[in-house]
Design a protein around this motif. Structure first.
Motif, PDB file in Angstrom:
ATOM      1  N   ASP A 197      24.462  74.090  10.967  1.00 50.63           N
ATOM      2  CA  ASP A 197      24.646  75.529  10.844  1.00 50.63           C
ATOM      3  C   ASP A 197      25.515  75.960   9.671  1.00 50.63           C
ATOM      4  N   VAL A 198      26.213  75.021   9.076  1.00 47.16           N
ATOM      5  CA  VAL A 198      27.110  75.389   7.974  1.00 47.16           C
ATOM      6  C   VAL A 198      26.538  74.937   6.648  1.00 47.16           C
ATOM      7  N   THR A 199      26.772  75.740   5.650  1.00 45.97           N
ATOM      8  CA  THR A 199      26.520  75.281   4.291  1.00 45.97           C
ATOM      9  C   THR A 199      27.874  74.837   3.755  1.00 45.97           C
ATOM     10  N   ALA A 200      28.084  73.535   3.763  1.00 47.05           N
ATOM     11  CA  ALA A 200      29.407  73.018   3.403  1.00 47.05           C
ATOM     12  C   ALA A 200      29.642  73.136   1.897  1.00 47.05           C
ATOM     13  N   ASN A 201      28.589  72.968   1.114  1.00 47.87           N
ATOM     14  CA  ASN A 201      28.673  73.168  -0.337  1.00 47.87           C
ATOM     15  C   ASN A 201      27.527  74.082  -0.741  1.00 47.87           C
ATOM     16  N   GLU A 226      40.951  75.661   1.107  1.00 48.50           N
ATOM     17  CA  GLU A 226      41.374  75.700   2.503  1.00 48.50           C
ATOM     18  C   GLU A 226      40.740  74.581   3.304  1.00 48.50           C
ATOM     19  N   ASN A 227      41.226  74.374   4.509  1.00 47.29           N
ATOM     20  CA  ASN A 227      40.581  73.441   5.431  1.00 47.29           C
ATOM     21  C   ASN A 227      39.152  73.913   5.666  1.00 47.29           C
ATOM     22  N   GLY A 228      38.225  73.002   5.486  1.00 50.34           N
ATOM     23  CA  GLY A 228      36.821  73.363   5.708  1.00 50.34           C
ATOM     24  C   GLY A 228      36.140  73.974   4.495  1.00 50.34           C
ATOM     25  N   ALA A 229      36.829  73.987   3.355  1.00 51.09           N
ATOM     26  CA  ALA A 229      36.246  74.607   2.157  1.00 51.09           C
ATOM     27  C   ALA A 229      35.106  73.776   1.571  1.00 51.09           C
ATOM     28  N   GLY A 230      35.056  72.503   1.911  1.00 52.80           N
ATOM     29  CA  GLY A 230      33.949  71.675   1.442  1.00 52.80           C
ATOM     30  C   GLY A 230      34.345  70.588   0.448  1.00 52.80           C
ATOM     31  N   LYS A 231      35.637  70.288   0.334  1.00 53.17           N
ATOM     32  CA  LYS A 231      36.102  69.313  -0.647  1.00 53.17           C
ATOM     33  C   LYS A 231      35.616  67.907  -0.320  1.00 53.17           C
ATOM     34  N   THR A 232      35.886  67.481   0.909  1.00 51.94           N
ATOM     35  CA  THR A 232      35.507  66.123   1.304  1.00 51.94           C
ATOM     36  C   THR A 232      33.989  65.947   1.238  1.00 51.94           C
ATOM     37  N   THR A 233      33.269  66.974   1.673  1.00 56.59           N
ATOM     38  CA  THR A 233      31.807  66.893   1.623  1.00 56.59           C
ATOM     39  C   THR A 233      31.332  66.668   0.183  1.00 56.59           C
ATOM     40  N   LEU A 234      31.887  67.429  -0.737  1.00 58.11           N
ATOM     41  CA  LEU A 234      31.484  67.289  -2.140  1.00 58.11           C
ATOM     42  C   LEU A 234      31.766  65.876  -2.651  1.00 58.11           C
ATOM     43  N   VAL A 271      40.011  78.397  14.200  1.00 60.74           N
ATOM     44  CA  VAL A 271      39.398  77.085  14.019  1.00 60.74           C
ATOM     45  C   VAL A 271      38.015  77.303  13.411  1.00 60.74           C
ATOM     46  N   LYS A 272      37.787  76.634  12.292  1.00 57.06           N
ATOM     47  CA  LYS A 272      36.493  76.791  11.641  1.00 57.06           C
ATOM     48  C   LYS A 272      35.516  75.766  12.210  1.00 57.06           C
ATOM     49  N   THR A 273      34.567  76.245  13.010  1.00 54.48           N
ATOM     50  CA  THR A 273      33.621  75.351  13.653  1.00 54.48           C
ATOM     51  C   THR A 273      32.306  76.069  13.884  1.00 54.48           C
ATOM     52  N   LYS A 329      33.993  65.785  15.797  1.00 58.44           N
ATOM     53  CA  LYS A 329      33.897  64.968  14.583  1.00 58.44           C
ATOM     54  C   LYS A 329      33.255  65.727  13.429  1.00 58.44           C
ATOM     55  N   SER A 330      32.630  66.883  13.708  1.00 59.50           N
ATOM     56  CA  SER A 330      32.059  67.659  12.605  1.00 59.50           C
ATOM     57  C   SER A 330      33.089  68.587  11.965  1.00 59.50           C
ATOM     58  N   LEU A 331      34.327  68.617  12.499  1.00 61.95           N
ATOM     59  CA  LEU A 331      35.344  69.513  11.939  1.00 61.95           C
ATOM     60  C   LEU A 331      36.066  68.878  10.759  1.00 61.95           C
ATOM     61  N   SER A 332      36.534  69.718   9.860  1.00 56.21           N
ATOM     62  CA  SER A 332      37.333  69.207   8.744  1.00 56.21           C
ATOM     63  C   SER A 332      38.717  68.829   9.263  1.00 56.21           C
ATOM     64  N   GLY A 333      39.433  68.048   8.454  1.00 53.29           N
ATOM     65  CA  GLY A 333      40.728  67.509   8.870  1.00 53.29           C
ATOM     66  C   GLY A 333      41.682  68.550   9.415  1.00 53.29           C
ATOM     67  N   GLY A 334      41.843  69.623   8.689  1.00 48.98           N
ATOM     68  CA  GLY A 334      42.798  70.649   9.102  1.00 48.98           C
ATOM     69  C   GLY A 334      42.388  71.319  10.399  1.00 48.98           C
ATOM     70  N   ASN A 335      41.100  71.450  10.570  1.00 47.71           N
ATOM     71  CA  ASN A 335      40.627  72.119  11.783  1.00 47.71           C
ATOM     72  C   ASN A 335      40.784  71.240  13.014  1.00 47.71           C
TER      73      ASN A 335
HETATM   74  N1  LIG Z   1      29.193  65.489   9.328  1.00 52.93           N
HETATM   75  C1  LIG Z   1      29.275  66.826   9.481  1.00 52.93           C
HETATM   76  N2  LIG Z   1      28.500  67.483  10.368  1.00 52.93           N
HETATM   77  C2  LIG Z   1      28.561  68.822  10.521  1.00 52.93           C
HETATM   78  N3  LIG Z   1      29.413  69.617   9.834  1.00 52.93           N
HETATM   79  C3  LIG Z   1      30.229  69.022   8.929  1.00 52.93           C
HETATM   80  C4  LIG Z   1      30.216  67.594   8.708  1.00 52.93           C
HETATM   81  N4  LIG Z   1      31.134  67.297   7.764  1.00 52.93           N
HETATM   82  C5  LIG Z   1      31.692  68.474   7.412  1.00 52.93           C
HETATM   83  N5  LIG Z   1      31.160  69.506   8.105  1.00 52.93           N
HETATM   84  C6  LIG Z   1      31.517  70.931   7.965  1.00 52.93           C
HETATM   85  O1  LIG Z   1      31.441  71.269   6.598  1.00 52.93           O
HETATM   86  C7  LIG Z   1      32.519  72.125   6.216  1.00 52.93           C
HETATM   87  C8  LIG Z   1      33.304  71.498   5.080  1.00 52.93           C
HETATM   88  O2  LIG Z   1      34.028  70.390   5.578  1.00 52.93           O
HETATM   89  P1  LIG Z   1      34.896  69.433   4.647  1.00 52.93           P
HETATM   90  O3  LIG Z   1      35.322  68.291   5.485  1.00 52.93           O
HETATM   91  O4  LIG Z   1      34.150  69.156   3.406  1.00 52.93           O
HETATM   92  O5  LIG Z   1      36.139  70.385   4.332  1.00 52.93           O
HETATM   93  P2  LIG Z   1      37.471  70.057   3.491  1.00 52.93           P
HETATM   94  O6  LIG Z   1      37.540  71.049   2.382  1.00 52.93           O
HETATM   95  O7  LIG Z   1      37.539  68.633   3.146  1.00 52.93           O
HETATM   96  O8  LIG Z   1      38.593  70.469   4.553  1.00 52.93           O
HETATM   97  P3  LIG Z   1      40.061  69.768   4.886  1.00 52.93           P
HETATM   98  O9  LIG Z   1      41.011  70.313   3.889  1.00 52.93           O
HETATM   99  O10 LIG Z   1      40.386  70.295   6.244  1.00 52.93           O
HETATM  100  O11 LIG Z   1      39.895  68.297   4.844  1.00 52.93           O
HETATM  101  C9  LIG Z   1      33.319  72.368   7.476  1.00 52.93           C
HETATM  102  O12 LIG Z   1      32.894  73.590   8.040  1.00 52.93           O
HETATM  103  C10 LIG Z   1      32.950  71.209   8.363  1.00 52.93           C
HETATM  104  O13 LIG Z   1      33.069  71.560   9.713  1.00 52.93           O
END
Ligand SMILES: Nc1ncnc2c1ncn2[C@@H]1O[C@H](COP(=O)(O)OP(=O)(O)OP(=O)(O)O)[C@@H](O)[C@H]1O
Ligand SMILES: [Mg+2]
Length: 507
Positions: A23-27, A45-53, A395-397, A405-411
């Motif tokens: 449901d989310v567009t992480a990037n 911010e937490n959940g901004a999409g850094k780790t995903t990128l 909480v961003k979810t 496990k789908s939440l970002s670290g901060g969340n």
């Molecule tokens: N495997 C996954 N399945 C579903 N949603 C995901 C998954 N990984 C990340 N997300 C969602 O994608 C978004 C971006 O998450 P990401 O982990 O990239 O954030 P982040 O910028 O690294 O945050 P933080 O600073 O908290 O580590 C969030 O809304 C997260 O819930």
């Protein structure tokens, strides 16, 4: 064309990267370039999409749209192996080392191609790399004996052994003590001097200003800004990240303290290796105060908290909770006596990663009223509680049914806080409560802690972040080698003295 691109060809160009989860567009069409010998910070911010990128760049996730160029050539990564072949290494926050093997063996694991060497040649190569990059670590040391900072060094050595040209570091400083952070920064500078490039993620803005050349800010999965580090400052960055000014510096209200809610007398605790970690410790926490425990991590703070949480049995000593001696070693008992616990290791002890957000929010009290009546689970109560928590803590979810496990670290951290603080606890024991949180979330948690104290709870704050300790504490205790080495009231506290105690100096 931007002038910069003509001067230097980027090592990496990520263009229009889009990554969707259910449901989310992480990037969302993110661009990111990395130039030779550059440290580029990725903020958001937490959940901004850094780790995903970064997981996309490391070949861990497939991208939905966009392309990646390395030295101007388009690449497609099917797995991290492909990324490694192209000189990319990612140093995760959770290390991927084998504890019972040596440094050298860990460096050699999984190496193929030209660096698949016999042990003797591998050792020679490792030592050369250690010398060149100033990363001394005995090749024969067993990994389980290494400190967190040393394990991180080993991860960097592994990357360099594989000739990584680009290092991705996702919140590398979150687990380090201040002196270790300085060492890491020295290493990063040596790396760029030697032609490497680094992508550095951190929520600590002063670190980003100190170490990076350029800063890229993401918000809700999109690029929002890019700055040269020399041309920006903390207020601007905070504003770019969270889209608002941060509040004024928090005001700590002195309030009348009440009775002791927690007393610790002569506590001795052994750590998992059987060594004394807490060594005859006394402390008193009253209602209406925040007591900060400062100290370099590894001086017994974790074991102290585990003993307080009822997770490990102390070898000696007395714990008094709410005036009553506390004999048991069961977490459920401490909770029943009014303690809220914010553990340091959120993934290991705080949450069940496969359960939903909702389930995690009622983890410890789902069998109690109002969530359960006469043995029947009241789903309506649980749902309304969970949705209240999600809203209050922002909480961003994807929703309460999403697995944590789908939440970002901060969340993840916000889920724990929401759960633990919901029952108006009398005692809050918070270990590194804002580790990994963005500046906005951190500010929010700090407000929450102060509110807990103002409504009469006693808050024990265990943190290696001195700024946090100074901001929140009414009294500061310094822990060193399992003992309280010194104590100061907030008014008289000065950083130099605290710093000396933290390094074991008493006068
Ligand atoms: N495997 C996954 N399945 C579903 N949603 C995901 C998954 N990984 C990340 N997300 C969602 O994608 C978004 C971006 O998450 P990401 O982990 O990239 O954030 P982040 O910028 O690294 O945050 P933080 O600073 O908290 O580590 C969030 O809304 C997260 O819930
Ligand atoms: Mg992240």
């Amino acid at each position: 064309m931007e002038g910069r691109n003509l001067e230097k060809q980027p090592v990496i160009e990520m263009l229009g990267i889009t990554k969707r989860f259910v449901d989310v567009t992480a990037n969302d069409r993110v661009d990111l370039s990395l130039y030779p010998k550059e440290i580029c910070a990725l903020l958001g911010e937490n959940g901004a999409g850094k780790t995903t990128l970064m997981n996309i760049l490391f070949g861990y996730y497939l991208l939905d749209e966009g392309e990646i160029l390395i030295h101007g050539e388009k690449v497609t990564f099917g797995s991290p192996k492909d990324a490694i072949t192209h000189g990319i290494a990612m140093i995760h926050q959770h290390f991927t080392l084998v504890p019972i093997q040596t440094v050298l063996e860990n460096v050699m694991i999984g190496v193929e191609g030209k660096f698949f060497l016999d042990k003797k040649s591998a050792r020679k190569r490792l030592i050369e790399i250690e010398e060149r990059f100033g990363l001394a670590l005995g090749p024969d040391l067993l990994v389980w004996t290494l400190s967190i900072g040393e394990q991180q060094k080993l991860e960097i050595l592994k990357a360099l052994y594989r000739e990584a040209e680009i290092l991705i570091m996702d919140e590398p400083t979150a687990v380090l003590a201040p002196t270790e952070i300085e060492e890491l920064f020295k290493t990063l500078r040596t790396l760029v001097d030697n032609g490497r490039s680094v992508i550095f993620i951190s929520h600590k803005l002063h670190e980003v200003l100190e170490i990076s050349n350029r800063i890229v800010v993401l918000r809700s999965g999109k690029n929002v800004a890019e700055r040269k580090t020399s041309e920006t400052n903390i207020p601007e960055l905070a504003n770019l990240m969270v889209g608002r000014e941060l509040l004024e510096r928090l005001k700590r209200k002195e309030i009348e303290t009440g009775a002791a809610v927690l007393e610790v007398k002569g506590l001795r605790v052994r750590n998992s290796r059987g060594l004394i970690a807490v060594d005859g410790l006394d402390l008193t926490l009253r209602s209406g105060e925040v007591v900060g425990i400062a100290g370099v991590s590894g001086n017994g703070q974790t074991e102290l908290s585990e003993a307080l949480f009822g997770q490990i049995r102390p070898e000696e000593g007395i714990l008094i909770l709410g005036g009553e001696e506390f004999p048991g070693v069961k977490p459920s008992e401490v909770i029943r006596r009014g303690m809220a616990r914010i553990p340091e290791d959120r993934i290991g002890t705080g949450l069940f990663m496969d359960l939903s957000v909702k389930e995690n929010m009622v983890l410890e009290n789902h069998v109690q009223e109002p969530f359960s009546r006469r043995g029947l689970t009241n789903m309506k109560e649980i749902r309304s509680f969970a949705s209240g928590c999600i809203e209050n803590f922002q909480v961003k979810t994807d929703g309460m049914e999403a697995p944590v496990k789908s939440l970002s670290g901060g969340n993840l951290q916000k889920v724990i806080l929401a759960r633990e603080l919901a029952g108006n606890p009398k005692i809050v024991v918070a270990c590194q409560p804002t580790r990994g949180l963005d500046v906005g979330a951190m500010e929010y948690i700090h407000q929450v802690m102060l509110k807990q104290k103002e409504r009469g709870a006693g808050v024990l704050l265990i943190s290696d972040d001195l700024d946090e300790i100074f901001l929140l504490s009414d009294r500061i205790l310094v822990m060193y080698e399992g003992k309280i080495l010194g104590e100061m009231n907030a008014e008289e506290a000065n950083r130099e003295q605290i710093g000396l105690w933290m390094s074991g100096v008493t006068s």
